[in-house]
Design a protein around this motif. Structure first.
Motif, PDB file in Angstrom:
ATOM      1  N   THR A 113       0.840  -1.187   0.000  1.00  6.26           N
ATOM      2  CA  THR A 113       0.000   0.000   0.000  1.00  6.26           C
ATOM      3  C   THR A 113       0.880   1.243   0.000  1.00  6.26           C
ATOM      4  N   ASP A 114       0.257   2.402  -0.174  1.00  5.99           N
ATOM      5  CA  ASP A 114       1.022   3.655  -0.253  1.00  5.99           C
ATOM      6  C   ASP A 114       1.941   3.852   0.941  1.00  5.99           C
ATOM      7  N   ASP A 115       1.469   3.464   2.127  1.00  5.20           N
ATOM      8  CA  ASP A 115       2.283   3.643   3.334  1.00  5.20           C
ATOM      9  C   ASP A 115       3.201   2.448   3.590  1.00  5.20           C
ATOM     10  N   THR A 116       3.174   1.478   2.689  1.00 11.08           N
ATOM     11  CA  THR A 116       3.976   0.247   2.746  1.00 11.08           C
ATOM     12  C   THR A 116       3.745  -0.561   4.020  1.00 11.08           C
ATOM     13  N   ASP A 117       2.667  -0.291   4.728  1.00 13.77           N
ATOM     14  CA  ASP A 117       2.375  -1.038   5.951  1.00 13.77           C
ATOM     15  C   ASP A 117       1.620  -2.337   5.688  1.00 13.77           C
ATOM     16  N   ARG A 118       0.984  -2.417   4.525  1.00 14.92           N
ATOM     17  CA  ARG A 118       0.183  -3.596   4.211  1.00 14.92           C
ATOM     18  C   ARG A 118       0.510  -4.099   2.808  1.00 14.92           C
ATOM     19  N   ILE A 119       0.110  -5.317   2.548  1.00 11.92           N
ATOM     20  CA  ILE A 119       0.318  -5.925   1.237  1.00 11.92           C
ATOM     21  C   ILE A 119      -1.041  -6.259   0.653  1.00 11.92           C
ATOM     22  N   ARG A 120      -1.215  -5.920  -0.598  1.00 12.35           N
ATOM     23  CA  ARG A 120      -2.436  -6.276  -1.306  1.00 12.35           C
ATOM     24  C   ARG A 120      -2.120  -7.371  -2.312  1.00 12.35           C
ATOM     25  N   TYR A 121      -3.061  -8.302  -2.442  1.00 15.25           N
ATOM     26  CA  TYR A 121      -2.928  -9.394  -3.394  1.00 15.25           C
ATOM     27  C   TYR A 121      -4.022  -9.275  -4.446  1.00 15.25           C
ATOM     28  N   ARG A 122      -3.650  -9.495  -5.685  1.00 16.62           N
ATOM     29  CA  ARG A 122      -4.606  -9.454  -6.790  1.00 16.62           C
ATOM     30  C   ARG A 122      -4.445 -10.687  -7.671  1.00 16.62           C
ATOM     31  N   ARG A 123      -5.477 -10.935  -8.455  1.00 14.54           N
ATOM     32  CA  ARG A 123      -5.481 -12.118  -9.321  1.00 14.54           C
ATOM     33  C   ARG A 123      -5.966 -11.738 -10.705  1.00 14.54           C
ATOM     34  N   VAL A 124      -5.250 -12.222 -11.722  1.00 13.02           N
ATOM     35  CA  VAL A 124      -5.643 -12.089 -13.123  1.00 13.02           C
ATOM     36  C   VAL A 124      -5.561 -13.481 -13.731  1.00 13.02           C
ATOM     37  N   ALA A 125      -6.592 -13.891 -14.468  1.00  9.24           N
ATOM     38  CA  ALA A 125      -6.562 -15.192 -15.134  1.00  9.24           C
ATOM     39  C   ALA A 125      -6.918 -15.005 -16.601  1.00  9.24           C
ATOM     40  N   VAL A 126      -6.046 -15.484 -17.480  1.00 13.68           N
ATOM     41  CA  VAL A 126      -6.217 -15.348 -18.921  1.00 13.68           C
ATOM     42  C   VAL A 126      -6.509 -16.730 -19.504  1.00 13.68           C
ATOM     43  N   PRO A 127      -7.706 -16.960 -20.070  1.00 16.37           N
ATOM     44  CA  PRO A 127      -7.998 -18.267 -20.675  1.00 16.37           C
ATOM     45  C   PRO A 127      -6.967 -18.619 -21.748  1.00 16.37           C
ATOM     46  N   GLY A 128      -6.679 -19.900 -21.883  1.00 11.78           N
ATOM     47  CA  GLY A 128      -5.637 -20.342 -22.791  1.00 11.78           C
ATOM     48  C   GLY A 128      -5.851 -19.911 -24.232  1.00 11.78           C
ATOM     49  N   ASP A 129      -7.097 -20.001 -24.723  1.00  9.39           N
ATOM     50  CA  ASP A 129      -7.336 -19.633 -26.114  1.00  9.39           C
ATOM     51  C   ASP A 129      -7.166 -18.135 -26.336  1.00  9.39           C
ATOM     52  N   LEU A 130      -7.547 -17.347 -25.342  1.00  6.06           N
ATOM     53  CA  LEU A 130      -7.364 -15.898 -25.462  1.00  6.06           C
ATOM     54  C   LEU A 130      -5.879 -15.545 -25.473  1.00  6.06           C
ATOM     55  N   ALA A 131      -5.109 -16.200 -24.623  1.00  6.76           N
ATOM     56  CA  ALA A 131      -3.665 -15.946 -24.570  1.00  6.76           C
ATOM     57  C   ALA A 131      -3.007 -16.289 -25.894  1.00  6.76           C
ATOM     58  N   GLU A 132      -3.435 -17.393 -26.498  1.00  2.67           N
ATOM     59  CA  GLU A 132      -2.833 -17.809 -27.768  1.00  2.67           C
ATOM     60  C   GLU A 132      -3.147 -16.816 -28.880  1.00  2.67           C
ATOM     61  N   ARG A 133      -4.386 -16.310 -28.915  1.00  2.00           N
ATOM     62  CA  ARG A 133      -4.749 -15.324 -29.931  1.00  2.00           C
ATOM     63  C   ARG A 133      -3.998 -14.013 -29.723  1.00  2.00           C
ATOM     64  N   HIS A 134      -3.725 -13.691 -28.479  1.00  2.38           N
ATOM     65  CA  HIS A 134      -3.047 -12.427 -28.176  1.00  2.38           C
ATOM     66  C   HIS A 134      -1.608 -12.411 -28.678  1.00  2.38           C
ATOM     67  N   LEU A 135      -1.003 -13.578 -28.838  1.00  2.00           N
ATOM     68  CA  LEU A 135       0.393 -13.620 -29.273  1.00  2.00           C
ATOM     69  C   LEU A 135       0.590 -12.994 -30.648  1.00  2.00           C
ATOM     70  N   ASP A 136      -0.468 -12.927 -31.445  1.00  2.00           N
ATOM     71  CA  ASP A 136      -0.372 -12.298 -32.761  1.00  2.00           C
ATOM     72  C   ASP A 136      -0.572 -10.786 -32.692  1.00  2.00           C
ATOM     73  N   ASP A 137      -0.964 -10.303 -31.529  1.00  2.00           N
ATOM     74  CA  ASP A 137      -1.291  -8.882 -31.374  1.00  2.00           C
ATOM     75  C   ASP A 137      -0.239  -8.159 -30.538  1.00  2.00           C
ATOM     76  N   ARG A 138       0.028  -8.682 -29.329  1.00  2.00           N
ATOM     77  CA  ARG A 138       1.029  -8.141 -28.408  1.00  2.00           C
ATOM     78  C   ARG A 138       0.764  -6.678 -28.043  1.00  2.00           C
ATOM     79  N   ASP A 139      -0.498  -6.331 -27.836  1.00  2.00           N
ATOM     80  CA  ASP A 139      -0.882  -4.993 -27.378  1.00  2.00           C
ATOM     81  C   ASP A 139      -1.528  -5.163 -26.010  1.00  2.00           C
ATOM     82  N   TRP A 140      -0.869  -4.635 -24.967  1.00  2.00           N
ATOM     83  CA  TRP A 140      -1.380  -4.881 -23.615  1.00  2.00           C
ATOM     84  C   TRP A 140      -2.768  -4.287 -23.416  1.00  2.00           C
TER      85      TRP A 140
END
Length: 210
Positions: A113-140
């Motif tokens: 966090t901004d005050d570095t006193d705490r830690i935040r955890y986040r999760r992102v999950a990219v389906p396999g087929d979407l990830a494979e299609r993205h390799l031809d694009d490479r635009d975040w």
């Protein structure tokens, strides 16, 4: 003198055994190989350490490589940092899993966090087929938008890492173990505070800065 047929049979076993080892890797072997690919790949600078494939889950719909990402900056990270990191990791590890069905690529991220006193955890999950299609694009940006609009994806959700007193008791969340061993940046020497104790919610987007 060893009969030629015995020599030929031994050679066949050696070649066949080598093929079997190359054709099947235990999850830990795949994780180590993928982590090595990530470390050799161009990555954003605002990382406490290179991301790592902590484990590879094997389910009915395919494998799920779980990547831990420790962000070096305190406060909610900017979109370009989160999604350019996801983009770079997908580009690095896809060849490792190209011959196997991938259910999803899962990212578990941690930042202070901004005050570095705490830690935040986040999760992102990219389906396999979407990830494979993205390799031809490479635009975040297009990757971010695609993940946000897929029902079977996970877009920057708060990650409940458990409530136990030790890393071993916290639902086996790889990101907690990664934070506990981090020795650089604002996560260094910080207690591996769980999401439940930080008052974290899922509403915070992946940074407002583009």
């Amino acid at each position: 003198m060893v009969p030629p047929v015995v020599i030929a049979f031994a050679a066949l076993l050696l070649v066949g055994g080598g093929w079997a080892v190359q054709s099947w890797r235990a999850p830990d072997d795949a994780a180590a190989l993928a982590t090595g690919k990530i470390r050799a790949h161009p990555l954003p600078l605002e990382l406490a350490e290179p991301p790592a494939v902590a484990t590879v889950e094997d389910g009915d719909d395919g494998v799920a490589p779980i990547v831990t990402v420790l962000l070096d900056d305190a406060g909610d990270p900017a979109q370009h940092l989160v999604w350019s990191t996801v983009d770079s990791v997908l580009d690095a590890v896809h060849p490792v899993f190209a011959s196997r069905p991938v259910e999803r690529y899962e990212f578990q991220l941690a930042y202070a966090t901004d005050d570095t006193d705490r830690i935040r955890y986040r999760r992102v999950a990219v389906p396999g087929d979407l990830a494979e299609r993205h390799l031809d694009d490479r635009d975040w940006r297009s990757l971010r938008d695609a993940v946000e609009n897929r029902d079977d994806a996970v877009f920057w959700n708060a990650l409940e890492a458990g409530t136990g007193p030790s890393v071993a008791d916290r639902q086996d969340a790889p990101i907690v173990a990664a934070v506990a061993s981090c020795d650089t940046g604002p996560l260094a020497d910080r207690p591996a505070t769980t999401a439940a104790s930080t008052g974290d919610t899922a509403e915070t987007a992946a940074g407002d800065a583009s």
